[in-house]
Design an enzyme around this catalytic site. Structure first.
Site, mmCIF file in Angstrom:
data_model
loop_
_atom_site.group_PDB
_atom_site.id
_atom_site.type_symbol
_atom_site.label_atom_id
_atom_site.label_comp_id
_atom_site.label_asym_id
_atom_site.label_seq_id
_atom_site.Cartn_x
_atom_site.Cartn_y
_atom_site.Cartn_z
ATOM 1 C CG HIS A 215 -10.203 45.202 23.786
ATOM 2 N ND1 HIS A 215 -8.969 44.598 23.692
ATOM 3 C CD2 HIS A 215 -11.002 44.307 24.428
ATOM 4 C CE1 HIS A 215 -9.028 43.402 24.260
ATOM 5 N NE2 HIS A 215 -10.255 43.192 24.720
ATOM 6 C CD GLU A 216 -14.523 44.786 25.875
ATOM 7 O OE1 GLU A 216 -15.084 43.718 25.532
ATOM 8 O OE2 GLU A 216 -13.545 44.800 26.663
ATOM 9 C CG HIS A 219 -13.844 40.717 22.516
ATOM 10 N ND1 HIS A 219 -12.929 39.712 22.260
ATOM 11 C CD2 HIS A 219 -13.342 41.410 23.574
ATOM 12 C CE1 HIS A 219 -11.920 39.808 23.129
ATOM 13 N NE2 HIS A 219 -12.144 40.828 23.927
ATOM 14 C CG HIS A 225 -8.395 38.618 24.806
ATOM 15 N ND1 HIS A 225 -8.946 38.204 25.979
ATOM 16 C CD2 HIS A 225 -8.904 39.856 24.562
ATOM 17 C CE1 HIS A 225 -9.765 39.143 26.423
ATOM 18 N NE2 HIS A 225 -9.754 40.150 25.588
HETATM 19 ZN ZN LIG Z 1 -11.122 41.572 25.441
#
Ligand SMILES: [Zn+2]
Ligand SMILES: *[C@@H]1O[C@H](CO)[C@@H](O)[C@H](O)[C@H]1NC(C)=O
Ligand SMILES: *[C@@H]1O[C@H](CO)[C@@H](O)[C@H](O)[C@H]1NC(C)=O
Ligand SMILES: [Zn+2]
Length: 460
Positions: A215-216, A219, A225
């Site tokens: 997930h990170e 980014h 998101h």
């Molecule tokens: Zn996030």
């Protein structure tokens, strides 16, 4: 066979506390903090006074509710609060004003990453594997490639840190931030920080490092998101197993960097949504007056008079049930709940037990489709394919003369049952998208109900 003796500190604290008491005093603070952090709510005294700032909060609340697909009320309702209290990523859900709709992306498609330190929670090899796989996930889905470096400055620097770690985004404050990452750019751009004060795992327990790293890194690559709870880029943490990317995640990364050479298989939807028409269930049971609808690794729970269908992860309450459940029933008089998954799995001392010795099933039975206990008679009905068995909870033995055909004992229900529970003397059978309200005394179907009828869904 699982026998989970539900102790008061499990159920009463975690499940039965009325929301209104629990949150009475901190609603306002939680909301303000959440909106400030993730929706750029600017607070502070303003000459226009209280009115202005509360309408600002309402606006931001509506923005948040729209983002997550909640009912847009502008009020701090139960669904909104539940979401705000979940562990999540520290990156805001909306871009800062300065950035507008612009997305940041790397100019080159070959990137380097470096792991600066390790968490003591896991063996080093497991940390390496989690991080490497997180990058592989995104390179498999796009034209990006990654190389791990072991010294000097990499595009993406990864570290485990705690508390205030000098980037103006301290961990450990209010809210439940588990990690954060910076968008593409020089210096701190692209970097990933995990909160060392959280527990990092390689399984379903909080928090799975591979999942959070993936997930990170999203980014780090420029992704924002996503409001869909199924997406890897959803801001709250949910464990789904190792297949992480949904079609929306794949589309998002390919929009920035182009497609991969090989086709990639997205994850199928797993999270039950109370009001979707295609909803089906694995098992349903009442537990201390609340109904639990199980699906995959999740459940929807309803309270009396308050049918919101609150979503939870099964492992939040029943850790050994990480693979989900096939069937479940409650014997309220003994305050016991039984769960079934395949032939057996374990929870309390003495369990797991196999269904052959403990209940008397023949070895041809490999799993139970559904189960329901009739409080009035002390009998439990087990459904397996087109047949059913009857078990006596008082004598703890299988009644003779079984199995029988479902068509015989429960005419009209069909040849297979997904889930069943009892409520006020009636059985509610679920099969596919259908629900049957059945009277066990007269052996008749009373009504065919919509699958969503236990939740507050408009026009469904
Ligand atoms: Zn996030
Ligand atoms: C103060 O009020 C003005 C409008 O009167 C608004 O534009 C501004 O965002 C407010 N500032 C804060 C910090 O609430
Ligand atoms: C990436 O793709 C390769 C080749 O198909 C596969 O072996 C590997 O497991 C994939 N990695 C991840 C993290 O999905
Ligand atoms: Zn940080």
């Amino acid at each position: 066979l699982h026998k989970a003796h539900i102790t008061p500190d499990l159920v009463f604290v975690m499940i039965h506390l009325p929301h209104s008491f629990m949150h009475l005093f901190d609603n306002h603070l939680i909301t303000a903090n959440y909106l400030r952090k993730y929706y750029h709510l600017r607070t502070g005294t303003n000459r226009s006074g209280r009115q202005r700032s509360s309408s600002l909060v309402t606006e931001k609340l509506k923005q948040m509710q729209a983002f997550f697909g909640l009912k847009v009320t502008g009020k701090v309702d139960a669904d909104t609060l539940t979401l705000m209290r979940q562990p999540r990523c520290g990156v805001p859900d909306v871009a800062p004003y300065a950035l507008g709709e612009r997305t940041l992306r790397w100019e080159h498609t070959h990137l380097t990453y470096r792991l600066e330190n390790y968490t003591p929670d896991l063996p080093r090899a497991d940390v390496d594997s989690a991080i490497d796989r997180a990058f592989q996930l995104w390179s498999n889905a796009s034209a990006l490639t990654f190389t791990r470096v072991f010294e000097g400055q990499a595009d993406i620097m990864i570290s485990f840190v705690r508390g205030d770690h000098n980037d103006n985004n301290p961990f450990g404050g209010p809210g439940n931030i588990i990690a954060h990452a910076f968008p593409p750019g020089g210096g701190i751009g692209g970097d990933v920080h995990f909160d060392e004060d959280k527990r990092w795992t390689k399984d379903f327990r909080n928090f799975n490092l591979y999942h959070v790293a993936a997930h990170e890194v999203g980014h780090s690559l420029g992704l924002m998101h996503d409001g869909d709870i199924e997406s890897l880029m959803f801001s709250s943490y949910n464990y789904y197993g190792d297949n992480l990317l949904t079609q929306r995640d794949i589309d998002a990364i390919q929009a920035l960097y182009g497609p991969s050479k090989n086709p990639i298989q997205p994850r199928e939807r797993q999270v039950p949504q109370a009001c979707e028409s295609k909803l089906t269930f694995d098992a349903i049971t009442e537990i201390r007056g609340e109904l639990y609808f199980f699906k995959n690794r999740f459940f929807l729970r309803t309270r009396p008079f308050y049918k919101t269908g609150e979503l939870g992860a099964i492992t939040d309450f029943w850790v050994p049930l990480s693979r989900g459940v096939d069937a479940a029933y409650e014997v309220a008089s003994r305050d016991e709940v039984f769960f079934f998954k395949g032939k057996a799995s374990g929870m309390r001392q003495g369990y797991p037990k196999d269904i052959y010795h403990s209940l008397g099933f023949p070895h041809t039975v490999k799993s139970i489709d559904a189960a329901v206990h009739e409080e009035e008679t002390g009998k439990t009905y087990f459904f397996v394919a087109s047949k059913y068995w009857r078990y006596d909870e008082n004598t703890r033995s299988m009644d003779t003369g079984f199995p029988k055909e479902i068509a015989h004992g429960f005419p009209g229900i069909g040849k297979k049952v997904d889930a069943v529970f009892q409520e006020r003397g009636f059985f509610y059978f679920f099969r596919g998208k259908r629900q049957y309200k059945f009277d066990p005394h007269t052996k008749r179907i009373l009504t065919i109900l919509n699958i969503n009828s236990w939740f507050n869904c408009r026009n469904k």
